[in-house]
Write an enzyme that holds these catalytic residues in place. Structure first.
Site, PDB file in Angstrom:
ATOM      1  N   GLU A  66      17.442  66.280  36.859  1.00 46.06           N
ATOM      2  CA  GLU A  66      17.630  67.423  35.966  1.00 46.06           C
ATOM      3  C   GLU A  66      17.488  68.682  36.822  1.00 46.06           C
ATOM      4  O   GLU A  66      16.486  68.827  37.535  1.00 46.06           O
ATOM      5  CB  GLU A  66      16.585  67.421  34.860  1.00 46.06           C
ATOM      6  CG  GLU A  66      16.653  66.213  33.945  1.00 46.06           C
ATOM      7  CD  GLU A  66      15.500  66.183  32.950  1.00 46.06           C
ATOM      8  OE1 GLU A  66      15.478  67.035  32.035  1.00 46.06           O
ATOM      9  OE2 GLU A  66      14.618  65.326  33.109  1.00 46.06           O
ATOM     10  N   LYS A  93       7.193  68.380  37.899  1.00 46.67           N
ATOM     11  CA  LYS A  93       7.923  69.634  38.097  1.00 46.67           C
ATOM     12  C   LYS A  93       7.317  70.758  37.273  1.00 46.67           C
ATOM     13  O   LYS A  93       7.316  71.917  37.696  1.00 46.67           O
ATOM     14  CB  LYS A  93       9.405  69.439  37.765  1.00 46.67           C
ATOM     15  CG  LYS A  93      10.190  68.818  38.890  1.00 46.67           C
ATOM     16  CD  LYS A  93      11.687  68.929  38.687  1.00 46.67           C
ATOM     17  CE  LYS A  93      12.209  67.949  37.669  1.00 46.67           C
ATOM     18  NZ  LYS A  93      13.685  67.932  37.619  1.00 46.67           N
ATOM     19  N   ARG A  95       6.326  54.884  39.150  1.00 47.69           N
ATOM     20  CA  ARG A  95       6.165  56.073  39.980  1.00 47.69           C
ATOM     21  C   ARG A  95       5.195  55.773  41.117  1.00 47.69           C
ATOM     22  O   ARG A  95       4.279  54.991  40.969  1.00 47.69           O
ATOM     23  CB  ARG A  95       5.578  57.226  39.155  1.00 47.69           C
ATOM     24  CG  ARG A  95       6.544  57.968  38.284  1.00 47.69           C
ATOM     25  CD  ARG A  95       5.819  59.122  37.600  1.00 47.69           C
ATOM     26  NE  ARG A  95       6.679  59.842  36.692  1.00 47.69           N
ATOM     27  CZ  ARG A  95       7.474  60.850  37.033  1.00 47.69           C
ATOM     28  NH1 ARG A  95       7.508  61.233  38.303  1.00 47.69           N
ATOM     29  NH2 ARG A  95       8.217  61.461  36.144  1.00 47.69           N
TER      30      ARG A  95
END
Length: 561
Positions: free
Chosen positions: A35, A272, A262
């Site tokens: 994104e 982020k 992750r």
């Protein structure tokens, strides 16, 4: 890929199983779908290496797709930074794609959903919807607008698209089941009204698709065979498949979503949202601050693409979330730089050394190797004179037998130069040493071929000639957070663990060969560590970032606390 060549991780096992079950190799296609709402971080680096690595292993194309469905948070700056990061890591994408490329097709499919009775416009407030959605243990209740007519839904949805309503007044929801065990299946939102300028489509659209709706359909339009996501998307897989069920053509490749864990990095954050906080609140200078876990920050600090790829390979792919010690990343960086970084001399905590029996005004140029690992890097000439700088910690007036550097009455070798012997010191009024006086053995120059040059002494120290030295700003970096897992305690704001001493700026004295060093050039400052020229450097002032030490000293520090 030959399964005999290496043991397969569970992602590769999934692909191999699909190939055995009839999926044609030429139907394999992967994607990396960031994104564009921030800079990529070390976690993304692992995902990049996974997807593009699969493309290399299976000789299959890999798309770079920007899931740009939220114009309120997305910018062209982030798109450009992401492309630069992927290229810098050494990968090439087959197609550059954007979810916004598919806005019209997604809208057309949404119209079909409404006509087929599997989508409706809901006009409740967000608070009302939160209440009627239920809880994980209690089913939700139907929206009072769930049974609107097809005609009314089509009319409202068209007017939403034209921008007739303010943000938040209506949404389009999929009609699935308000009693589903998976709360993501309780009539999820497909579109929301958002009057915001999009960095690619401008002001054409006033409604934007939700990620869950755009994700799988974008995979389908690009004919992605395997859509690999991080573990938090596991509950979303059911919805991913439900959306595909409504539009899939059986003659085409149907994407398969699968999840991996992750890999969080100690002493940092990889969200982020939190990285953005650090930037906006000036805890760091920018997204590419060398203390950040962003790829651009690691690049600026001097990390190499090969070291990050090797780190991703070393930690591998797993099904369980792990906290990886940042020292492993630093080890990979150190291992790569040891092979590639030229050796130079710099003094960062100087004390003046005067060789009293060296002729006043004399200078000579001594040969020094650029690398002990790579002879192809050759040699350079280093100027030598009567007055030098050495590291203050390389001298003690009195020392025990384990101190192999310079003391009064003992000898050490100056790197690439002569053997010297400590004779006396000069101190200021406070008792601090301001000068060290020594004598040198004229016949002991390294590489001179004389018997004296072969004489063994216990220590070797580095130096720079004062009259030839160039000054540079040197930025010494420590861990950005004092806690190994700043996200671990949900009761404490992660910023409480910010290390107030994560940056120290000093003046370094460097050998003159570094005067022409350029942004991004990496060096080993002998006996000190690895350093990289920062982008802030100019013709007037050199700026170096400390990349990593010669060894892992942090572990020793922590063990003493």
């Amino acid at each position: 890929m030959s399964t005999e060549e290496k043991s397969l991780n569970f992602i590769e096992q999934i692909i191999e199983e699909d190939l055995k079950n009839g999926l044609s190799n030429d139907k394999l296609r992967f994607r990396f779908p960031p994104e564009p709402n921030g800079y990529l971080h070390v976690g993304h680096a692992s995902a990049i290496c996974l997807n593009f690595g699969l493309g290399i292993d299976y000789n299959a194309p890999v798309n770079l797709r920007f899931d740009d469905t939220n114009p309120a948070k997305e910018e062209q700056e982030f798109v450009d930074a992401i492309k630069k990061d992927v290229e810098w890591l050494g990968f090439k994408w087959d197609s550059e794609c954007y979810a916004s490329d598919y806005f019209q097709q997604l809208y057309d499919w949404a119209i079909e959903f409404i006509k087929n009775g599997v989508a409706y416009v809901d006009s409740q407030s967000s608070e009302e919807m939160a209440i009627q959605k239920g809880t994980p243990t209690t089913p939700g209740t139907d929206s009072p607008y769930r049974n609107r007519s097809v005609a009314e839904n089509l009319d409202l949805f068209e007017r939403m698209k034209k921008g007739e309503f303010p943000n938040g007044t209506h949404i389009l929801r999929a009609k699935i089941s308000m009693g589903a065990n998976n709360m993501l299946m309780r009539d999820p939102i497909m579109y929301r009204i958002l009057h915001a300028h999009h960095h690619r489509t401008g002001d054409k659209w006033c409604i934007y698709p939700m990620y869950d709706w755009a994700h799988g359909e974008s995979d389908y339009l690009e004919q992605i065979s395997h859509s690999f996501c991080t573990l938090e998307f596991l509950p979303h897989r059911e919805l991913y498949d439900w959306f595909l069920n409504q539009i899939c053509d059986v003659t085409k490749t149907r994407p398969k979503q699968r999840e991996f864990a992750r890999r969080n990095l100690s002493h940092t954050v990889v969200s982020k949202r939190k990285l953005l906080q650090l930037v906006q609140e000036n805890h760091v200078t920018a997204w590419d601050d060398p203390r950040m876990s962003t790829i651009s920050g690691m690049r600026r600090r001097g990390y190499t693409p090969a070291s990050i790829r090797n780190f991703a390979k070393t930690i591998g792919i797993a099904k369980r979330t792990n906290l990886i010690d940042v020292s492993l990343l630093e080890f990979c960086v150190r291992e790569d730089l040891n092979k590639t970084a030229p050796r130079v001399m710099a003094v960062l905590n100087p004390v003046k050394l005067v060789i009293t029996n060296y002729p006043v005004g004399k200078e000579e140029f001594l040969e020094a190797e650029n690398s002990q690992e790579d002879v192809s890097l050759g040699f350079r000439e280093v100027p030598f004179s009567r007055e030098l700088y050495i590291e203050r910690e390389d001298f003690q007036e009195e020392a025990n037998k384990k101190f192999f550097r310079l003391t009064l009455g003992t000898e050490v070798r100056l790197k690439n130069a002569y053997i010297i012997k400590g004779e006396s010191v000069i101190k200021d009024a406070a008792g601090n040493i301001t000068e060290i006086h020594c004598t040198y053995d004229e016949d002991s120059r390294s590489g001179s071929g004389t018997e004296a040059s072969q004489r063994k002494v216990k220590g070797t120290i580095h130096w720079v000639s004062i009259q030839h030295a160039i000054q540079a700003e040197v930025r010494l970096y420590d861990r950005l957070f004092t806690h190994e897992n700043p996200d671990g305690d949900k009761e404490v704001d992660f910023k409480e663990y910010i290390n107030p001493n994560s940056l120290e700026i000093i003046t370094g004295h460097l050998e003159p060969s570094l005067a022409t060093a350029k942004d991004g050039d990496r060096f080993q400052f002998q006996r000190l560590g690895y350093y990289c020229v920062d982008k802030d450097s100019s013709a007037e002032k050199l700026v170096f970032n400390k990349t990593v030490g010669l060894r892992d000293t942090w572990a020793k520090v922590e063990s003493k606390e």
